[in-house]
Each structure stands twice: as C-alpha cells, then as structure tokens.
Design an enzyme around this catalytic site. Structure first.
Site, short mmCIF file in Angstrom:
data_model
loop_
_atom_site.label_atom_id
_atom_site.label_comp_id
_atom_site.label_asym_id
_atom_site.label_seq_id
_atom_site.Cartn_x
_atom_site.Cartn_y
_atom_site.Cartn_z
N SER A 1 0.98 -1.27 0.05
CA SER A 1 0.04 0.04 0.01
C SER A 1 0.81 1.34 -0.03
CB SER A 1 -0.78 0.07 1.33
OG SER A 1 -1.44 1.29 1.40
N TYR B 1 -2.07 -0.95 10.67
CA TYR B 1 -1.88 -1.20 9.05
C TYR B 1 -0.57 -0.80 8.42
CZ TYR B 1 -3.90 -1.13 4.30
OH TYR B 1 -4.05 -1.17 2.86
P1 NAD Z 1 -11.46 -6.29 0.45
O1 NAD Z 1 -12.26 -5.91 1.83
O2 NAD Z 1 -12.40 -5.98 -0.68
O3 NAD Z 1 -10.84 -7.56 0.21
C1 NAD Z 1 -10.24 -8.31 1.19
C2 NAD Z 1 -10.31 -9.59 0.94
O4 NAD Z 1 -9.36 -10.41 1.97
C3 NAD Z 1 -11.26 -10.40 0.83
O5 NAD Z 1 -11.42 -11.47 0.12
C4 NAD Z 1 -11.46 -11.05 2.15
O6 NAD Z 1 -12.52 -11.86 2.46
C5 NAD Z 1 -10.09 -11.55 2.62
N1 NAD Z 1 -9.86 -11.57 3.83
C6 NAD Z 1 -10.10 -10.88 5.19
N2 NAD Z 1 -9.71 -11.51 6.11
C7 NAD Z 1 -9.32 -12.68 5.73
C8 NAD Z 1 -8.42 -13.81 6.50
N3 NAD Z 1 -8.39 -13.73 7.90
N4 NAD Z 1 -8.22 -14.69 5.90
C9 NAD Z 1 -8.33 -14.73 4.53
N5 NAD Z 1 -9.01 -13.90 3.87
C10 NAD Z 1 -9.31 -12.65 4.23
O7 NAD Z 1 -10.31 -5.08 0.36
P2 NAD Z 1 -9.33 -4.96 -0.54
O8 NAD Z 1 -9.32 -3.16 -0.54
O9 NAD Z 1 -9.47 -5.23 -1.85
O10 NAD Z 1 -7.79 -5.13 0.09
C11 NAD Z 1 -7.15 -6.32 -0.65
C12 NAD Z 1 -5.69 -5.67 -0.27
O11 NAD Z 1 -5.18 -4.33 -0.87
C13 NAD Z 1 -5.33 -5.53 1.45
O12 NAD Z 1 -3.97 -6.23 1.55
C14 NAD Z 1 -5.42 -4.02 1.56
O13 NAD Z 1 -4.35 -3.66 2.66
C15 NAD Z 1 -4.73 -3.79 0.02
N6 NAD Z 1 -4.89 -2.24 -0.34
C16 NAD Z 1 -6.13 -1.92 -0.48
C17 NAD Z 1 -6.31 -0.35 -0.82
C18 NAD Z 1 -7.81 0.08 -0.90
O14 NAD Z 1 -7.79 1.55 -1.07
N7 NAD Z 1 -8.63 -0.51 -1.08
C19 NAD Z 1 -5.23 0.19 -0.77
C20 NAD Z 1 -3.94 -0.24 -0.60
C21 NAD Z 1 -4.01 -1.62 -0.50
#
Ligand code: NAD
Length: 258
Positions: A140, A153
């Site tokens: 991130s 985080y």
């Molecule tokens: P999201 O909530 O849409 O997806 C998260 C996924 O992780 C889901 O499939 C959920 O079921 C799974 N998950 C959660 N807890 C879990 C566990 N204990 N075991 C297995 N699976 C689990 O979120 P997202 O925004 O798509 O995030 C995905 C990644 O991208 C994360 O690592 C997040 O930190 C990173 N990220 C997101 C953003 C953003 O703005 N959305 C920005 C930078 C980084």
C-alpha cells in the site's frame, strides 16, 4: 496461447476487491486460479470460470498456520504447484493508538503481514526447484508513508515491503522474483467502510465523505481500480519483469509524490 497458460496463481483474499481484480487479470492471461477469502466465493468462481481456466476456492483464514498449510496442500493436489503467489488478503481498522483494540492490532499484523511470510515459505521450495516463480505482495502507499489512526496497518505494510526486499534478495540469482504493489485508495469494501465511518463521524453525506477522503491524500481525485492493479500484477508475471526484484510499484494517483 496466452502468456500464463499452464501456470497456477494463488491469490489470497480474492473473493472481492483488489484480489478478485488481480485473479481475473491473471485468469484472462491463461493462469489457473486458486481463490481464497471469506464471503460469497460462488460469484468469484463464476467470474474466473468464464475466462476458460480452471479454478478452486479454499477458505483458509490467514490467521491460521494450519489452514494456510492445508490451502497449499489442496492447491498442489489439484494443480501440482503454485507458480504465482499474490499475497493480498488484508483488513483495516482506524483508531488512535491509545484506544486501538489490541485484538485488532494482532489480527492486522497476522493477516496483512505474517500470512505473507507463511505463504511464501510454502510456495518457495517448488518455485526454486523449477527455477521459476513470481511472488507479488499487495502492500500500500501505507508501506511507504504513514497516516494517523492506522498504526497497525502502516506497521504491517511497512513490514510487508521489508519482507518483499528480503524475499527478493534470497532469490536474486534464480528465476523467482518478489515485488510489491503499493496502491493508493481503491473503492473496495475495505475503503467503503472508512467512507461510511467518516460520514457518520462528521455528519456529512457519503459523497462528501468520499470526496474528503480522496481530497486529503490522492491528488488525481479518483480511485485506482482493481483492473489497473490487475494489469500491473500481470506485467510483473511476464518475462519483461524478470529482473525486477524487491521493488515497490506505486499506483496512487500522486499520493506519495507530494
Ligand atoms: P476487500 O475487503 O475488498 O478484500 C479483502 C479480501 O481479504 C476479501 O476477499 C476478504 O474475504 C479477505 N480476507 C479478510 N480477512 C481474511 C482472513 N483472515 N483470511 C483470508 N482472507 C481474508 O479489500 P481490498 O481493498 O480489496 O484489499 C485487498 C488488499 O489491498 C489488502 O491487503 C489491502 O490492505 C490492500 N490495499 C487496499 C487499498 C484500498 O484502497 N482498497 C489500498 C492499498 C492497499
């Protein structure tokens, strides 16, 4: 023949959001996909099957060493080995340190950081034996800079960038590479919750909360998309990226350029 035909990609946390976007991009390039994550896996499985590749879902909780191991056993039973590992599962919790729930700290460190160490140690032996593999860690902008309220985080994502560098250095003379992608805000359930919390706290509309969240950090004023991140992951899986090792690829609408 597509560039990833015959390969298998395991994407943690791929039932929604960024993970699903990356899984789709790799499937469209021909990779078989191991999906992981909670919630409705059926629609994610249908999306992947529509691309014509094989797929399976394993519901391993990334906090459990035993479940991570059984996910790899199941993936290898179906597809022989994991050629591409995308460490994407992640959660968020926003609160000042003095009131930050310690259990939330442990969960975030476990899911957003430690699980990537455990999946990597399961994936590497086969990759090294074949002298071929890709490990992509979804970090991130918070792997590079901080934001108040996001202690666990930011700590986990900085740790994941560190793990990326060490994994890359330990594989540097091989056909295995490890890199991190560092997105800014992407409109997924993880960010939707922050928009709702901000709207409730400030008594403003969801549109205003969304504009404020982006306006504070992301000069482009628009969200990065899972499709854009899927294309970056695909580039990292291609032979063009063979000597990209231990890098952080930033897609953040200008956030960290400021
Ligand atoms: P999201 O909530 O849409 O997806 C998260 C996924 O992780 C889901 O499939 C959920 O079921 C799974 N998950 C959660 N807890 C879990 C566990 N204990 N075991 C297995 N699976 C689990 O979120 P997202 O925004 O798509 O995030 C995905 C990644 O991208 C994360 O690592 C997040 O930190 C990173 N990220 C997101 C953003 C953003 O703005 N959305 C920005 C930078 C980084």
């Amino acid at each position: 023949m597509k560039i990833l035909t015959g390969k298998t990609a395991l994407v943690t946390g791929s039932t929604s959001g960024i993970g699903l976007g990356i899984a789709k991009a790799l499937a469209q390039a021909g990779a078989n996909i191991v999906l992981n994550g909670f919630g409705d896996a059926d629609s994610a499985l249908a999306d992947i099957l529509a691309t014509g590749v094989q797929t399976m879902h394993h519901p391993a909780d990334m906090r459990s060493l035993r479940e991570i191991e059984s996910m790899f056993t199941a993936a290898k039973a179906k597809f022989e080995m994991v050629d591409i590992l995308v460490n994407n599962a992640g959660i968020q919790h926003v609160a000042p340190i003095e009131s930050f729930d310690p259990q939330k700290w442990d969960d975030i460190i476990s899911i957003n950081l430690s699980s990537s160490f455990h999946t990597t140690r399961h994936a590497l032996p086969d990759m090294l034996a074949r002298n071929s593999g890709r490990i992509i860690n979804i970090a991130s902008v918070h792997g590079l800079v901080g934001s108040a309220g996001k202690s666990a985080y930011v700590a986990a994502k900085h740790g994941l960038v560190g793990l990326t560098k060490v994994t890359a250095l330990e594989t540097t003379k091989t056909g295995v590479t490890c890199n991190a992608i560092c997105p800014g805000f992407v409109l997924t359930p993880l960010v939707q919750k922050q928009i709702i919390d901000l709207a409730n706290a400030e008594h403003i509309s969801l549109d205003e909360a969304q504009a404020r969240l982006l306006g504070e950090k992301q000069p482009s004023g628009r969200f990065v998309t899972p499709e854009e991140l899927g294309n970056i992951a695909l580039m990292l899986c291609s032979p063009l990226a063979a000597e990209m090792r231990g890098t952080t690829i930033v897609a953040d609408g200008g956030w960290t350029a400021q």
